[in-house]
Design a protein around this motif. Sequence first.
Motif, PDB file in Angstrom:
ATOM      1  N   ALA A 286      -6.895  -4.131 -10.033  1.00  0.00           N
ATOM      2  CA  ALA A 286      -7.870  -3.710 -11.038  1.00  0.00           C
ATOM      3  C   ALA A 286      -8.269  -2.252 -10.860  1.00  0.00           C
ATOM      4  N   ALA A 287      -8.254  -1.766  -9.610  1.00  0.00           N
ATOM      5  CA  ALA A 287      -8.699  -0.395  -9.346  1.00  0.00           C
ATOM      6  C   ALA A 287      -7.559   0.609  -9.361  1.00  0.00           C
ATOM      7  N   LEU A 288      -6.335   0.151  -9.193  1.00  0.00           N
ATOM      8  CA  LEU A 288      -5.192   1.059  -9.152  1.00  0.00           C
ATOM      9  C   LEU A 288      -4.917   1.591 -10.554  1.00  0.00           C
ATOM     10  N   SER A 289      -5.018   2.902 -10.718  1.00  0.00           N
ATOM     11  CA  SER A 289      -4.880   3.502 -12.043  1.00  0.00           C
ATOM     12  C   SER A 289      -3.607   4.324 -12.156  1.00  0.00           C
ATOM     13  N   GLY A 307      -0.339  16.775   1.579  1.00  0.00           N
ATOM     14  CA  GLY A 307      -0.884  15.660   2.332  1.00  0.00           C
ATOM     15  C   GLY A 307      -0.728  14.336   1.617  1.00  0.00           C
ATOM     16  N   ALA A 308      -1.454  13.356   2.133  1.00  0.00           N
ATOM     17  CA  ALA A 308      -1.308  11.980   1.654  1.00  0.00           C
ATOM     18  C   ALA A 308      -1.909  11.795   0.269  1.00  0.00           C
ATOM     19  N   ALA A 309      -1.409  10.774  -0.407  1.00  0.00           N
ATOM     20  CA  ALA A 309      -2.023  10.302  -1.655  1.00  0.00           C
ATOM     21  C   ALA A 309      -2.992   9.191  -1.293  1.00  0.00           C
ATOM     22  N   TYR A 310      -4.160   9.198  -1.907  1.00  0.00           N
ATOM     23  CA  TYR A 310      -5.205   8.222  -1.597  1.00  0.00           C
ATOM     24  C   TYR A 310      -5.246   7.145  -2.679  1.00  0.00           C
ATOM     25  N   LEU A 311      -5.296   5.904  -2.221  1.00  0.00           N
ATOM     26  CA  LEU A 311      -5.314   4.753  -3.115  1.00  0.00           C
ATOM     27  C   LEU A 311      -6.625   3.999  -2.950  1.00  0.00           C
ATOM     28  N   PRO A 312      -6.966   3.135  -3.906  1.00  0.00           N
ATOM     29  CA  PRO A 312      -8.203   2.339  -3.781  1.00  0.00           C
ATOM     30  C   PRO A 312      -8.225   1.542  -2.484  1.00  0.00           C
ATOM     31  N   GLY A 313      -9.428   1.371  -1.952  1.00  0.00           N
ATOM     32  CA  GLY A 313      -9.580   0.627  -0.719  1.00  0.00           C
ATOM     33  C   GLY A 313      -9.402   1.462   0.528  1.00  0.00           C
ATOM     34  N   GLY A 314      -9.372   2.793   0.358  1.00  0.00           N
ATOM     35  CA  GLY A 314      -9.212   3.664   1.510  1.00  0.00           C
ATOM     36  C   GLY A 314      -7.796   3.757   2.030  1.00  0.00           C
ATOM     37  N   LEU A 315      -6.826   3.235   1.284  1.00  0.00           N
ATOM     38  CA  LEU A 315      -5.428   3.309   1.705  1.00  0.00           C
ATOM     39  C   LEU A 315      -4.885   4.716   1.471  1.00  0.00           C
ATOM     40  N   ARG A 316      -3.986   5.117   2.354  1.00  0.00           N
ATOM     41  CA  ARG A 316      -3.321   6.401   2.204  1.00  0.00           C
ATOM     42  C   ARG A 316      -1.815   6.197   2.269  1.00  0.00           C
ATOM     43  N   VAL A 317      -1.094   7.013   1.528  1.00  0.00           N
ATOM     44  CA  VAL A 317       0.361   7.001   1.584  1.00  0.00           C
ATOM     45  C   VAL A 317       0.814   8.433   1.834  1.00  0.00           C
TER      46      VAL A 317
END
Length: 337
Positions: A286-289, A307-317
């Motif tokens: 629902a939060a991933l846009s 640097g990293a890409a930030y995703l919902p929930g504090g996840l980083r890639v």
Amino acid sequence: MAPLALPIAAIRVAVRRALADLTESGPVLVACSGGADSLALAAITAFVASRMGRAAGLVTVDHGLQPGSAERAEAVADWARQSGLAPVEVVRVEVAGRPGGPEAAARQARYQALVEVAGRHRAAAVLTGHTRDDQAETVLLALARGAGPRGLAGMPAYRELAGMPLLRPLLETGREQTRAACAALGLTPWEDPHNIDPVYARSRVRADVLPALVGALGPAVVDNLARTARLVAADNAVLDGLAVEALTAARHPDGGLAVKALADLAPALRSRVLRAWAHEAGASPAALSHRHVAALDTLVTDWRGQGAAYLPGGLRVRRHRDRLLPTGPPPPRPTTR
């Protein structure tokens, strides 16, 4: 014998088709607010299910958002019991504090309650009364948001929520048919004031936008919008299947994805692979846009050591050489005094 009213006959056929493919033997539960759509569905499902050798029950959800909501929910439940539906439950939910706007929060609470009740009764499926008009409104809202194919596909006739089948038998049935069916059955539906409250985007679409389109382009607009959803959904199914294969091919033993395999994909397919992988990593669907997926795509197609890409929930890639690697939320910063 008086001839069967055409709207009732049409809804009976739609419900029979929806129930025909169910393999589990438990009851089916109709989600019913007391409005014309769900009331007609509940009454006709009780008739059809009994003739198919299946129990049919009802769940009415009290969101607690309007005065008298508890009494109204009990009235729906009393009608259901008198109509032979069983089991029948009233569920009160808390909407406040949930993510998203009021419509999204209420929807999330409602579906969570429906799945929990269905699980307790070992139901074969939950049925909702969404109609062709609802589908047309959903497509228009998706267009206004700039949604991609997934949004334009609207609501599926079948989906699973936490393993529970959710059926929408009336997606090819017009709202005027459910109202006519209620009249023919002697049922008085409840008119939800939220449906005409301009605070809500869907209410504005229902009251102003869709009637304006019908007035300008003709009544076929509603069916055409709903048909668009069906056509896009069919294309989505093919692309989603290809994305599953591509995701499998791109996986690395360390949990990352091979950049070369991703870069070779068509953009439409790569975005689906990245979205599915982000979901696996723990990003809320629902939060991933779109912007989150675009950030991941940039790591593949336009990486310059960023640097990293930030995703919902504090996840980083992050990208490490030839792979995309997920990491958990960043550690908290030390406090300064």
